[in-house]
Design an enzyme around this catalytic site. Structure first.
Site, PDB file in Angstrom:
ATOM      1  CG  ASP A 242     -47.824  12.114  -3.625  1.00 19.79           C
ATOM      2  OD1 ASP A 242     -48.699  11.372  -4.538  1.00 19.79           O
ATOM      3  OD2 ASP A 242     -48.027  12.259  -2.468  1.00 19.79           O
ATOM      4  CG  LEU A 243     -43.307   7.468  -9.379  1.00 17.71           C
ATOM      5  CD1 LEU A 243     -43.129   5.933  -8.559  1.00 17.71           C
ATOM      6  CD2 LEU A 243     -43.361   7.852 -11.248  1.00 17.71           C
ATOM      7  CG  ASP A 244     -39.415   7.659  -7.794  1.00 15.05           C
ATOM      8  OD1 ASP A 244     -39.519   6.412  -6.899  1.00 15.05           O
ATOM      9  OD2 ASP A 244     -39.546   7.823  -9.254  1.00 15.05           O
ATOM     10  CD  GLU A 245     -43.799  14.360  -6.175  1.00 14.75           C
ATOM     11  OE1 GLU A 245     -44.541  14.362  -4.675  1.00 14.75           O
ATOM     12  OE2 GLU A 245     -43.747  14.097  -6.999  1.00 14.75           O
TER      13      GLU A 245
END
Length: 300
Positions: A242-245
């Protein structure tokens, strides 16, 4: 719960020194600290530092990091790990033994902006970053001279979405070849695929500005300036699909005013990014981080 045992390298011929670390995650119940303390005492280990946390004493999860000294650790480490399996099974523990003298091997990924890379290199040179920097990988040539001047291998691998699969195959090959334990994205401006991330769970540390999700995408500082933000910051986290999460390791902020132009916002932001990333990497290298679900427990 299945017991998980992880060590940085095989026990035996490798020098262990006398300092070890034990990280444990398990269902909370009375007697855990006493059992661990007794175990270490019976294996001739003296506890130097101990930090623990429970997210709910009634049915929650218990976390503990213990640093210990054992003069005969080199000859007792293997026996200690084998003996701990019984205690781990009793308390349904997930655990990890590491050894201070077995320094983790780090790879740094960087693009055009070198500020985070320079901070890591300076911390490493000063002895404050306990790691061996195995290599630096970049999709630009900018950092080659500064990296190679320190005797660190530098690999230029152009990257874009059209050739991402081939690029990541080459990167994974190099990381395996150099026996890398942790990957630091020091402002590496390429998105990693799920396949790449799956090879290195909780081993990839990223840094980004804390405008997200408000100013996602290009020109975040310009758009933040136009919006008149009063706080800027940076976040370091583990990379997941999950991008940047991914789980957050460290964050920091500074206050700004209407007098700060875009160029000044960028300078302030870069300064925050440098110190936040350096702290996050150091805590990871010192085994001060336990990942639980999408959160981290940090034992400072």
């Amino acid at each position: 719960m299945k017991t998980n045992v992880h060590t940085n390298s095989s026990i035996g011929e490798q020098k262990k020194g006398s300092r070890g670390r034990l990280l444990v995650k398990c269902p909370d119940r009375p007697g855990i600290v006493a059992a661990i303390s007794k175990f270490l005492y019976e294996h001739q280990a003296n506890i130097i530092e101990s930090n623990q946390y429970s997210n709910n004493p009634q049915g929650g999860t218990f976390f503990i990091r213990v640093e210990f000294d054992c003069p005969r650790l080199a000859e007792l480490a293997e026996e200690m790990e084998e003996d701990f399996e019984q205690l781990a099974a009793e308390f349904a523990m997930e655990y990890q033994f590491t050894y201070a003298e077995e320094r983790k091997r780090t790879a740094i990924f960087v693009s055009k902006e070198p500020h985070c890379l320079l901070e890591l290199l300076w911390e490493w040179q000063s002895g404050d970053l306990p790691t061996d920097i195995a290599l630096v990988i970049s999709n630009h040539e900018n950092a080659r001279a500064m990296v190679e001047a320190l005797g660190i291998p530098f690999y230029y691998i152009p990257a874009n979405k059209e050739i991402r699969k081939q690029v990541e195959e080459e990167q994974i090959r190099l990381l395996k070849e150099h026996q890398v334990d942790v990957i630091v994205l020091a402002r590496y401006m390429q998105i990693l695929t799920a396949d790449f991330v799956s090879h290195f769970p909780n081993q990839i540390i990223n840094i980004h500005h804390s405008f997200l999700p408000a100013f996602i995408g290009a020109r975040p500082y310009e758009r933040a300036y136009e919006r008149g933000v009063k706080l800027i910051g940076a976040t370091s986290h583990y990379v997941t699909n999950d991008l940047d999460e991914g789980p957050i390791i460290e964050q920091d902020i500074e206050r700004v005013t209407h007098r700060d132009q875009v160029s000044e916002l960028k300078k302030i932001g870069q300064s925050i990014e440098r110190r936040v990333l350096a702290r996050a990497v150091k805590w990871h290298l010192e085994d001060r981080v336990i990942v639980h679900e999408n959160k981290t427990i940090i034992f400072h």
